[in-house]
Design an enzyme around this catalytic site. Structure first.
Site, short mmCIF file in Angstrom:
data_model
loop_
_atom_site.label_atom_id
_atom_site.label_comp_id
_atom_site.label_asym_id
_atom_site.label_seq_id
_atom_site.Cartn_x
_atom_site.Cartn_y
_atom_site.Cartn_z
N SER A 1 0.83 -1.21 0.00
CA SER A 1 0.00 0.00 0.00
C SER A 1 0.86 1.26 0.00
O SER A 1 2.00 1.26 0.48
CB SER A 1 -0.91 0.04 1.23
OG SER A 1 -1.76 -1.08 1.27
N1 SAH Z 1 -0.92 -4.79 3.94
C1 SAH Z 1 -0.07 -5.08 2.78
C2 SAH Z 1 -0.69 -4.66 1.46
C3 SAH Z 1 -1.88 -5.42 1.18
S1 SAH Z 1 -2.33 -5.71 -0.51
C4 SAH Z 1 1.29 -4.46 2.89
O1 SAH Z 1 1.54 -3.76 3.87
O2 SAH Z 1 2.12 -4.72 2.02
C5 SAH Z 1 -3.67 -6.80 -0.11
C6 SAH Z 1 -3.24 -8.18 0.28
O3 SAH Z 1 -4.43 -8.85 0.73
C7 SAH Z 1 -2.68 -9.02 -0.86
O4 SAH Z 1 -1.45 -9.57 -0.50
C8 SAH Z 1 -3.75 -10.11 -1.06
O5 SAH Z 1 -3.20 -11.36 -1.47
C9 SAH Z 1 -4.35 -10.20 0.32
N2 SAH Z 1 -5.69 -10.76 0.41
C10 SAH Z 1 -6.74 -10.59 -0.45
N3 SAH Z 1 -7.83 -11.27 0.00
C11 SAH Z 1 -7.46 -11.88 1.15
C12 SAH Z 1 -8.13 -12.74 2.08
N4 SAH Z 1 -9.39 -13.15 1.90
N5 SAH Z 1 -7.44 -13.18 3.15
C13 SAH Z 1 -6.14 -12.82 3.35
N6 SAH Z 1 -5.46 -12.02 2.51
C14 SAH Z 1 -6.10 -11.54 1.43
#
Ligand code: SAH
Length: 216
Positions: free
Chosen positions: A64
């Site tokens: 993000s």
């Molecule tokens: N917080 C992260 C950025 C998140 S991007 C950072 O600091 O880098 C969103 C992430 O959520 C992705 O890696 C994606 O694979 C994950 N994601 C999407 N749906 C999800 C779910 N149902 N359970 C767990 N992770 C999920």
């Protein structure tokens, strides 16, 4: 990877940018000023890591934008010792910010490759206290519930009731809700076991929250 004076200088500039964009929580700013964001990105992004931008990571996902990390974290009003559940570990950067602020952090990722990477890399960075979990964030982690705060860092297509059930009464959930390119940032307060209060904080853009896991 090294954390040089140059990186530290760039990091302080990033903190100034976040302040100018309205981030006020000094603990958030301090954590972002401390954590080497370039460690969470491929080497190719080394000099870019301190721009206020999102970047691609593995498995077609993104780290993000720092402003988004700061904004969501500020909405959570983190106190030392808070038990926090994050959905969407991604690079592990957001989880590290929460951890540096003194929270007990549990973070769930559905992409096995990302889970494997953060499970290996975070301990090497002195952030082994972050509990990384492989699983579906829609299910949450009832084993460690209840949580003081829950943070969702992917776009939720609907409100995940199972997560609300894992939140303490009086706790906050910060969640971007909506399908497509744009989501509404919401802070949900759990007023009673069945009642919630909702506040809106503008629009953001996240990768989608998907059901199930991806072991590839
Ligand atoms: N917080 C992260 C950025 C998140 S991007 C950072 O600091 O880098 C969103 C992430 O959520 C992705 O890696 C994606 O694979 C994950 N994601 C999407 N749906 C999800 C779910 N149902 N359970 C767990 N992770 C999920």
């Amino acid at each position: 990877m090294q954390d040089t004076y140059r990186h530290r200088g760039l990091r302080q500039k990033l903190v100034q940018i976040l302040k100018s964009k309205g981030i006020r929580d000094v603990n958030v700013l301090q954590a972002i000023g401390t954590i080497p964001r370039h460690f969470f990105l491929d080497r190719a992004f080394d000099t870019w890591a301190y721009k206020d931008l999102a970047f691609p990571i593995d498995a077609g996902q993104t780290i993000s934008q720092p402003y988004t990390v700061a904004f969501q974290t500020q909405l959570l009003k983190i106190n030392r010792g808070d038990k926090v559940l994050e959905i969407g570990t991604g690079s592990g950067y957001q989880a590290s910010v929460l951890y540096k602020m003194g929270a007990k952090v549990y973070t769930i990722e559905r992409q096995k490759r990302l889970f494997d990477k953060t499970s290996e890399v975070l301990p090497r960075m002195g952030l082994g206290g972050v509990r990384t979990l492989f699983g579906d964030g829609f299910v949450g982690a009832p084993r460690f519930a209840p949580y003081d705060k829950i943070l969702i860092t992917a776009a939720a297509p609907f409100f995940p009731q199972a997560l609300f059930d894992q939140l303490k009464v009086g706790g906050y959930m910060v969640i971007p809700v909506g399908e497509g390119d744009i989501q509404k940032m919401k802070r949900i307060t759990k007023v009673s076991p069945t009642q919630k209060r909702e506040e809106l904080f503008g629009t953001f853009s996240f990768v989608p929250m998907l059901a199930g896991t991806n072991a590839a």
